[in-house]
Motif scaffolding. Structure first.
Motif, mmCIF file in Angstrom:
data_model
loop_
_atom_site.group_PDB
_atom_site.id
_atom_site.type_symbol
_atom_site.label_atom_id
_atom_site.label_comp_id
_atom_site.label_asym_id
_atom_site.label_seq_id
_atom_site.Cartn_x
_atom_site.Cartn_y
_atom_site.Cartn_z
ATOM 1 N N GLU A 294 -6.888 16.180 0.720
ATOM 2 C CA GLU A 294 -5.547 15.799 1.192
ATOM 3 C C GLU A 294 -5.008 14.657 0.344
ATOM 4 O O GLU A 294 -5.686 13.651 0.127
ATOM 5 C CB GLU A 294 -5.578 15.374 2.661
ATOM 6 C CG GLU A 294 -4.194 15.035 3.186
ATOM 7 C CD GLU A 294 -4.169 14.713 4.676
ATOM 8 O OE1 GLU A 294 -3.286 13.948 5.091
ATOM 9 O OE2 GLU A 294 -5.031 15.229 5.412
ATOM 10 N N ARG A 295 -3.780 14.825 -0.121
ATOM 11 C CA ARG A 295 -3.122 13.784 -0.918
ATOM 12 C C ARG A 295 -2.519 12.754 0.036
ATOM 13 O O ARG A 295 -1.759 13.091 0.942
ATOM 14 C CB ARG A 295 -2.036 14.395 -1.791
ATOM 15 C CG ARG A 295 -1.358 13.399 -2.694
ATOM 16 C CD ARG A 295 -0.343 14.126 -3.561
ATOM 17 N NE ARG A 295 0.589 13.208 -4.141
ATOM 18 C CZ ARG A 295 0.509 12.735 -5.379
ATOM 19 N NH1 ARG A 295 -0.462 13.127 -6.159
ATOM 20 N NH2 ARG A 295 1.404 11.899 -5.836
ATOM 21 N N ILE A 296 -2.867 11.501 -0.184
ATOM 22 C CA ILE A 296 -2.414 10.394 0.648
ATOM 23 C C ILE A 296 -1.529 9.493 -0.204
ATOM 24 O O ILE A 296 -1.907 9.116 -1.319
ATOM 25 C CB ILE A 296 -3.612 9.559 1.173
ATOM 26 C CG1 ILE A 296 -4.687 10.432 1.795
ATOM 27 C CG2 ILE A 296 -3.145 8.456 2.104
ATOM 28 C CD1 ILE A 296 -4.291 11.173 3.019
ATOM 29 N N LEU A 297 -0.365 9.148 0.317
ATOM 30 C CA LEU A 297 0.534 8.214 -0.364
ATOM 31 C C LEU A 297 0.551 6.900 0.411
ATOM 32 O O LEU A 297 1.019 6.841 1.545
ATOM 33 C CB LEU A 297 1.941 8.797 -0.455
ATOM 34 C CG LEU A 297 2.062 10.095 -1.254
ATOM 35 C CD1 LEU A 297 3.485 10.631 -1.188
ATOM 36 C CD2 LEU A 297 1.644 9.867 -2.703
ATOM 37 N N VAL A 298 0.028 5.867 -0.205
ATOM 38 C CA VAL A 298 -0.043 4.540 0.405
ATOM 39 C C VAL A 298 1.180 3.758 -0.055
ATOM 40 O O VAL A 298 1.363 3.548 -1.259
ATOM 41 C CB VAL A 298 -1.334 3.810 -0.024
ATOM 42 C CG1 VAL A 298 -1.393 2.425 0.592
ATOM 43 C CG2 VAL A 298 -2.562 4.632 0.333
ATOM 44 N N THR B 225 -6.994 -5.403 4.071
ATOM 45 C CA THR B 225 -7.969 -6.281 4.695
ATOM 46 C C THR B 225 -9.373 -5.932 4.193
ATOM 47 O O THR B 225 -9.609 -4.825 3.704
ATOM 48 C CB THR B 225 -7.954 -6.168 6.239
ATOM 49 O OG1 THR B 225 -8.222 -4.813 6.604
ATOM 50 C CG2 THR B 225 -6.609 -6.584 6.811
ATOM 51 N N ILE B 226 -10.260 -6.893 4.327
ATOM 52 C CA ILE B 226 -11.666 -6.674 4.002
ATOM 53 C C ILE B 226 -12.468 -7.008 5.248
ATOM 54 O O ILE B 226 -12.278 -8.054 5.859
ATOM 55 C CB ILE B 226 -12.117 -7.544 2.816
ATOM 56 C CG1 ILE B 226 -11.268 -7.223 1.584
ATOM 57 C CG2 ILE B 226 -13.603 -7.328 2.524
ATOM 58 C CD1 ILE B 226 -11.516 -8.154 0.413
ATOM 59 N N THR C 90 -3.921 -0.303 5.660
ATOM 60 C CA THR C 90 -3.260 0.248 6.837
ATOM 61 C C THR C 90 -1.741 0.179 6.689
ATOM 62 O O THR C 90 -1.203 -0.725 6.052
ATOM 63 C CB THR C 90 -3.682 -0.478 8.128
ATOM 64 O OG1 THR C 90 -3.419 -1.877 7.989
ATOM 65 C CG2 THR C 90 -5.171 -0.283 8.415
ATOM 66 N N TRP C 91 -1.075 1.170 7.295
ATOM 67 C CA TRP C 91 0.382 1.219 7.311
ATOM 68 C C TRP C 91 0.808 2.181 8.398
ATOM 69 O O TRP C 91 0.020 2.959 8.920
ATOM 70 C CB TRP C 91 0.945 1.641 5.952
ATOM 71 C CG TRP C 91 0.657 3.068 5.568
ATOM 72 C CD1 TRP C 91 1.483 4.144 5.730
ATOM 73 C CD2 TRP C 91 -0.534 3.582 4.959
ATOM 74 N NE1 TRP C 91 0.890 5.290 5.257
ATOM 75 C CE2 TRP C 91 -0.370 4.972 4.785
ATOM 76 C CE3 TRP C 91 -1.736 3.018 4.549
ATOM 77 C CZ2 TRP C 91 -1.338 5.788 4.229
ATOM 78 C CZ3 TRP C 91 -2.696 3.830 3.995
ATOM 79 C CH2 TRP C 91 -2.497 5.194 3.843
#
Length: 76
Positions: A42-46, A53-54, A70-71
């Motif tokens: 699956e192609r994910i666009l961030v 975060t770490i 995260t978004w």
């Protein structure tokens, strides 16, 4: 907008592939651009305004470091 199915996967990568993905992510962050990645088909666009975060976990004899991005998807 079509609702995407929920999913929770973890995919391992060889070191060289992991490094290449991190390098592309770092380049996108420095340029203020969105980041595209394909995970398990699956192609994910961030988006550029995602939160980074770490996380560090320790339990028993095991330790884990997670780099998290995260978004909220637009149009929901």
């Amino acid at each position: 907008m079509k609702r995407k199915k929920d999913r929770d996967i973890e995919k391992g990568y060889p070191t060289a592939a992991f490094v290449a993905k991190l390098r592309r992510l770092a380049d996108a962050l420095e340029k203020g651009e969105r980041f595209a990645i394909q995970i398990a088909g699956e192609r994910i666009l961030v988006p550029a305004d995602a939160v980074y975060t770490i996380e560090h976990e320790r339990e028993g004899g095991a330790e884990e470091v997670e780099f998290q991005i995260t978004w909220t998807r637009k149009g929901r």
